[in-house]
Write an enzyme that holds these catalytic residues in place. Structure first.
Site, PDB file in Angstrom:
ATOM      1  N   LYS A  95      51.037  58.952 105.751  1.00  0.00           N
ATOM      2  CA  LYS A  95      49.903  58.065 105.478  1.00  0.00           C
ATOM      3  C   LYS A  95      50.047  56.857 106.398  1.00  0.00           C
ATOM      4  CE  LYS A  95      48.547  59.103 100.785  1.00  0.00           C
ATOM      5  NZ  LYS A  95      49.012  60.472 100.970  1.00  0.00           N
ATOM      6  N   ASP A 138      47.779  62.126 107.102  1.00  0.00           N
ATOM      7  CA  ASP A 138      46.930  62.158 105.904  1.00  0.00           C
ATOM      8  C   ASP A 138      45.704  61.280 106.148  1.00  0.00           C
ATOM      9  OD1 ASP A 138      48.560  63.758 104.331  1.00  0.00           O
ATOM     10  OD2 ASP A 138      49.557  62.096 103.329  1.00  0.00           O
ATOM     11  N   GLN A 198      37.786  65.019 105.118  1.00  0.00           N
ATOM     12  CA  GLN A 198      37.412  65.103 103.691  1.00  0.00           C
ATOM     13  C   GLN A 198      35.940  65.484 103.556  1.00  0.00           C
ATOM     14  OE1 GLN A 198      38.370  61.066 103.883  1.00  0.00           O
ATOM     15  NE2 GLN A 198      40.141  61.133 102.517  1.00  0.00           N
ATOM     16  N   ARG A 225      43.412  69.811 108.655  1.00  0.00           N
ATOM     17  CA  ARG A 225      43.437  70.100 107.216  1.00  0.00           C
ATOM     18  C   ARG A 225      42.094  69.658 106.622  1.00  0.00           C
ATOM     19  NH1 ARG A 225      47.439  66.406 104.218  1.00  0.00           N
ATOM     20  NH2 ARG A 225      48.996  67.768 105.131  1.00  0.00           N
ATOM     21  N   LYS A 271      38.763  68.087  99.939  1.00  0.00           N
ATOM     22  CA  LYS A 271      37.509  67.541  99.399  1.00  0.00           C
ATOM     23  C   LYS A 271      37.501  66.010  99.489  1.00  0.00           C
ATOM     24  CE  LYS A 271      36.569  71.354  96.217  1.00  0.00           C
ATOM     25  NZ  LYS A 271      36.200  71.735  94.832  1.00  0.00           N
ATOM     26  N   ALA A 325      40.136  62.524  97.941  1.00  0.00           N
ATOM     27  CA  ALA A 325      40.709  62.078  96.670  1.00  0.00           C
ATOM     28  C   ALA A 325      40.350  60.635  96.325  1.00  0.00           C
ATOM     29  CB  ALA A 325      42.225  62.222  96.730  1.00  0.00           C
ATOM     30  N   THR A 380      42.896  73.332  99.338  1.00  0.00           N
ATOM     31  CA  THR A 380      42.142  73.301  98.088  1.00  0.00           C
ATOM     32  C   THR A 380      42.815  74.198  97.067  1.00  0.00           C
ATOM     33  OG1 THR A 380      39.965  73.658  97.077  1.00  0.00           O
ATOM     34  CG2 THR A 380      40.582  75.187  98.830  1.00  0.00           C
ATOM     35  N   HIS A 381      42.562  73.863  95.772  1.00  0.00           N
ATOM     36  CA  HIS A 381      43.025  74.750  94.696  1.00  0.00           C
ATOM     37  C   HIS A 381      41.837  75.463  94.088  1.00  0.00           C
ATOM     38  CE1 HIS A 381      45.330  70.979  94.936  1.00  0.00           C
ATOM     39  NE2 HIS A 381      46.341  71.822  95.044  1.00  0.00           N
ATOM     40  N   ARG A 424      45.940  62.302  91.148  1.00  0.00           N
ATOM     41  CA  ARG A 424      46.054  63.649  90.536  1.00  0.00           C
ATOM     42  C   ARG A 424      45.474  63.628  89.117  1.00  0.00           C
ATOM     43  NH1 ARG A 424      47.403  63.667  95.148  1.00  0.00           N
ATOM     44  NH2 ARG A 424      45.179  64.040  95.194  1.00  0.00           N
TER      45      ARG A 424
HETATM   46  C1  LIG Z   1      47.645  70.074 100.892  1.00  0.00           C
HETATM   47  C2  LIG Z   1      46.707  69.010 100.455  1.00  0.00           C
HETATM   48  C3  LIG Z   1      46.656  67.828 101.149  1.00  0.00           C
HETATM   49  C4  LIG Z   1      45.747  66.849 100.790  1.00  0.00           C
HETATM   50  N1  LIG Z   1      45.641  65.718 101.561  1.00  0.00           N
HETATM   51  C5  LIG Z   1      44.666  64.835 101.275  1.00  0.00           C
HETATM   52  C6  LIG Z   1      44.400  63.736 102.131  1.00  0.00           C
HETATM   53  O1  LIG Z   1      45.050  63.534 103.165  1.00  0.00           O
HETATM   54  N2  LIG Z   1      43.391  62.884 101.791  1.00  0.00           N
HETATM   55  C7  LIG Z   1      42.636  63.064 100.655  1.00  0.00           C
HETATM   56  O2  LIG Z   1      41.706  62.289 100.410  1.00  0.00           O
HETATM   57  N3  LIG Z   1      42.887  64.080  99.821  1.00  0.00           N
HETATM   58  C8  LIG Z   1      43.874  64.961 100.100  1.00  0.00           C
HETATM   59  N4  LIG Z   1      44.084  66.012  99.250  1.00  0.00           N
HETATM   60  C9  LIG Z   1      43.460  66.020  97.887  1.00  0.00           C
HETATM   61  C10 LIG Z   1      42.089  66.646  97.909  1.00  0.00           C
HETATM   62  O3  LIG Z   1      41.194  65.831  98.613  1.00  0.00           O
HETATM   63  C11 LIG Z   1      41.556  66.847  96.485  1.00  0.00           C
HETATM   64  O4  LIG Z   1      41.469  65.621  95.845  1.00  0.00           O
HETATM   65  C12 LIG Z   1      42.399  67.797  95.639  1.00  0.00           C
HETATM   66  O5  LIG Z   1      42.908  68.842  96.401  1.00  0.00           O
HETATM   67  C13 LIG Z   1      41.545  68.406  94.505  1.00  0.00           C
HETATM   68  O6  LIG Z   1      40.466  69.122  95.055  1.00  0.00           O
HETATM   69  P1  LIG Z   1      40.365  70.731  95.027  1.00  0.00           P
HETATM   70  O7  LIG Z   1      39.883  71.148  96.379  1.00  0.00           O
HETATM   71  O8  LIG Z   1      41.629  71.324  94.619  1.00  0.00           O
HETATM   72  O9  LIG Z   1      39.166  71.047  94.056  1.00  0.00           O
HETATM   73  P2  LIG Z   1      38.862  70.612  92.558  1.00  0.00           P
HETATM   74  O10 LIG Z   1      37.456  71.053  92.350  1.00  0.00           O
HETATM   75  O11 LIG Z   1      39.208  69.179  92.325  1.00  0.00           O
HETATM   76  O12 LIG Z   1      39.860  71.492  91.716  1.00  0.00           O
HETATM   77  C14 LIG Z   1      39.779  72.897  91.653  1.00  0.00           C
HETATM   78  C15 LIG Z   1      40.772  73.410  90.631  1.00  0.00           C
HETATM   79  O13 LIG Z   1      42.095  73.109  91.051  1.00  0.00           O
HETATM   80  C16 LIG Z   1      42.910  72.749  89.957  1.00  0.00           C
HETATM   81  N5  LIG Z   1      43.319  71.335  90.122  1.00  0.00           N
HETATM   82  C17 LIG Z   1      42.797  70.446  90.996  1.00  0.00           C
HETATM   83  N6  LIG Z   1      43.432  69.271  90.924  1.00  0.00           N
HETATM   84  C18 LIG Z   1      44.367  69.411  89.963  1.00  0.00           C
HETATM   85  C19 LIG Z   1      45.354  68.530  89.432  1.00  0.00           C
HETATM   86  N7  LIG Z   1      45.513  67.284  89.863  1.00  0.00           N
HETATM   87  N8  LIG Z   1      46.179  69.015  88.451  1.00  0.00           N
HETATM   88  C20 LIG Z   1      46.057  70.282  87.988  1.00  0.00           C
HETATM   89  N9  LIG Z   1      45.126  71.156  88.477  1.00  0.00           N
HETATM   90  C21 LIG Z   1      44.307  70.737  89.440  1.00  0.00           C
HETATM   91  C22 LIG Z   1      42.067  72.945  88.730  1.00  0.00           C
HETATM   92  O14 LIG Z   1      42.271  74.263  88.295  1.00  0.00           O
HETATM   93  C23 LIG Z   1      40.668  72.771  89.271  1.00  0.00           C
HETATM   94  O15 LIG Z   1      39.713  73.396  88.482  1.00  0.00           O
HETATM   95  C24 LIG Z   1      44.941  67.030  99.639  1.00  0.00           C
HETATM   96  C25 LIG Z   1      44.985  68.219  98.935  1.00  0.00           C
HETATM   97  C26 LIG Z   1      45.842  69.220  99.330  1.00  0.00           C
HETATM   98  C27 LIG Z   1      45.830  70.506  98.586  1.00  0.00           C
END
Ligand SMILES: Cc1cc2nc3c(=O)[nH]c(=O)nc-3n(C[C@H](O)[C@H](O)[C@H](O)COP(=O)(O)OP(=O)(O)OC[C@H]3O[C@@H](n4cnc5c(N)ncnc54)[C@H](O)[C@@H]3O)c2cc1C
Length: 315
Positions: free
Chosen positions: A100, A141, A170, A191, A194, A196, A233-234, A296
């Site tokens: 960061k 990041d 993002q 990367r 979405k 955060a 993404t998850h 988170r």
């Molecule tokens: C490898 C990686 C690097 C990242 N780097 C950055 C960055 O540099 N800058 C930035 O702004 N964001 C970053 N993020 C965070 C990202 O922007 C999202 O806020 C975060 O990944 C949640 O979005 P999602 O795509 O998983 O979808 P969502 O729609 O938020 O979640 C989809 C599903 O994932 C699961 N899930 C999501 N979050 C959680 C949680 N906290 N605890 C438990 N289960 C959960 C749930 O099952 C949810 O239904 C990063 C994420 C990842 C995976």
């Protein structure tokens, strides 16, 4: 529950709440589930375990919004230690680092030592050089939208000497589809997440559906381009769409990767890795876990009750 997102993200920047919450030992259940350790040694041990399980890793030394030059230097030193240890333990081929820029000086006021932008650039350069020497890479990041121009400018500078340096974009931001076009070129590691952070409607989509639609448009640009997309993404729908688009654009496995955060959907991480996809786990470590944890919780307010219980009992 989505109503809680905004207050939680505002608390992520509150120094008062940070002080209160940070008295919780890191072993408290909810913190531990997202941040497995405080020390370099423990983070590298977890890395070795993940690598044994077939994953790749990107490590983040926690900390952000530093307004102290010495603190920024301490963060650089921590990355240098980490990279040396990854090299010594033969993990550098499968483990890189995420940085960061606000932790290495970007947030410092304009006049101190030439300003935060310049300090962050030089500190990031030092980390990139150490990563190159260890045999691995750095990904920058992305923080809130006020830092995007500075971060992408630093990325451009670093890539002149270290073209392997990765960027984060993002999908929540209106500008991101255009940024993806700029960065979808040969050798460019991007990367896509979405986003955060709490962002105003002038610059960012507010509705989850619009953020998801933007994510898919960005996936098309990145997977259809000639760079190396890192699909962070998850979200099961986004993962499925990414797989379909990768086939449509004739992408071989290994020309892109999936990324997920440590502790989130570990079974899905394992399933993807076993199916032959490259999966990289983002592994945060250190004592400055407060902002990371609040983001988170904002994504999954269902975890809030566990968190409040551990805060009250301070176990
Ligand atoms: C490898 C990686 C690097 C990242 N780097 C950055 C960055 O540099 N800058 C930035 O702004 N964001 C970053 N993020 C965070 C990202 O922007 C999202 O806020 C975060 O990944 C949640 O979005 P999602 O795509 O998983 O979808 P969502 O729609 O938020 O979640 C989809 C599903 O994932 C699961 N899930 C999501 N979050 C959680 C949680 N906290 N605890 C438990 N289960 C959960 C749930 O099952 C949810 O239904 C990063 C994420 C990842 C995976």
């Amino acid at each position: 529950m989505p109503l809680l997102r905004q207050p939680l993200l505002m608390l992520a920047r509150s120094q008062h709440v940070k002080q209160l919450v940070s008295t919780m030992p890191v072993s408290s259940g909810i913190v531990r589930s997202y941040v497995p350790g405080e020390t370099t040694g423990s983070a590298v041990d977890v890395t070795a375990q993940l690598v044994d399980d077939g994953m790749q890793v990107t490590l983040d030394h926690l900390g952000e919004d530093t307004v102290d030059v010495e603190q920024a230097e301490a963060t650089v030193a921590a990355y240098l230690d980490l990279l040396a240890e990854l090299g010594q333990r033969g993990l550098a081929r499968r483990a890189e680092v995420s940085v960061k820029l606000s932790a290495v000086g970007q947030a410092l006021p304009g006049t101190v030592h030439g300003g935060g932008h310049k300090i962050a650039l030089e500190n990031a350069r030092t980390i990139c050089r150490a990563a190159r020497n260890a045999g691995t890479t750095v990904t920058l990041d992305m923080e809130d939208h006020t830092t995007t121009d500075s971060t992408l400018a630093i990325l451009r500078e670093l890539r002149q000497e270290f073209p392997e340096t990765g960027a984060v974009l993002q999908s929540a931001l209106h500008r991101t589809e255009a940024d993806c076009r700029e960065l979808a070129h040969e050798g460019s590691r991007v990367r896509l997440c979405k986003g955060a952070y709490l962002e105003p409607e002038e610059v960012a989509f507010q509705d989850r559906t619009d953020i998801d639609r933007s994510y898919v448009r960005c996936l098309k640009v990145l997977l259809g381009g000639s760079g190396y997309p890192m699909i962070a993404t998850h979200d099961p729908r986004m993962i499925q769409i990414a797989g379909t688009l990768a086939s449509r654009y004739g992408r071989q496995r290994g020309t892109y990767e999936f990324q997920m955060l440590y502790g989130i959907r570990p079974l899905e991480q394992q399933r993807l890795a076993e199916s032959g996809e490259t999966v990289r786990v983002y592994l945060p470590y250190g004592s400055e876990w407060y902002g990371y944890l609040m983001r988170r919780l904002a994504e999954r307010p269902a975890n809030l009750s566990f968190f409040l219980k551990s805060l009250i009992s301070k176990k």
